[in-house]
Every structure is written in C-alpha cells, then in structure tokens.
Design a protein around this motif. Structure first.
Motif: not given
Length: 115
Positions: A59-60, A62-63, A70
């Motif tokens: 998650e980090e 791709l943030r 993505r």
C-alpha cells in the motif's frame, strides 16, 4: 580539579577528529546515534529505488501512483480478479454490451453444436 590523562585524550581527539575517516568517526556509535538528526531525504540519498522501497508494505509503495500506473503490465484476468460480474460490466456502452451479447450467443451456439 586536576587535568587528567583522560581529559588530555578527549581534548586531543576533539582537536584531531577531522583527520579521522568516516568509518573511524562512526565506529562504536549505535544505529540510533548515527541516524539522529538526519532527514528522510538525507537517509535515503544514494539508495536505489528498489532499496528505498524494500520493506514498505505494498500500500505504501503504491500510494500516490495514478490508476494507470498501478495497473500497467497487469493482464486482464488479474485486473478483473475479485470483481463481481456487475462491476465488470459497469460503464460499458450500449454498443459494447451488444457486442458482448453477440459473443455470448456465439459461445452458446458453439457449445451446443459441440455436444
């Protein structure tokens, strides 16, 4: 209070510390002491992108990336995995839905003629 040999050693090191190599200067310091006061930018300077991302949860990693970034490189089946049928069909135009209906009809015909 008398000036001791230990005081002399400390003073000598202070006067000559600039002559020591970085390795010699940091020897004996804990990780926390070595990193104290450094910004994230300073800490990550010189690291490759892969090294910077290592250890971060997905998650980090791709943030902040836009959706097209993505999804780049993912095959359609991966992009659609876990989506219910109604979500997969959402946003299709009438023309696209008609094409889909034709494909389904052809598949049914092929299946029934193959049995």
């Amino acid at each position: 209070m008398p000036y001791t040999v230990e005081d002399y050693r400390k003073d000598y090191v202070r006067e000559h510390i600039d002559k020591l190599s970085p390795e010699e200067r940091s020897r004996g310091l804990s990780l926390e002491e070595r990193l104290r006061g450094l910004s994230p930018e300073e800490r990550s300077r010189g690291l490759s992108l892969e090294e910077r991302l290592r250890g971060l949860p997905p998650e980090e990693r791709l943030r902040g990336l836009p959706p097209e970034e993505r999804l780049r490189g993912l095959p359609p089946e991966e992009r659609l995995r876990g989506l219910p049928p109604e979500e997969r069909l959402r946003g299709l135009s009438e023309e696209e839905l008609q094409k889909l209906a034709e494909i389904i009809m052809k598949q049914r015909e092929q299946k029934s003629s193959g049995n």
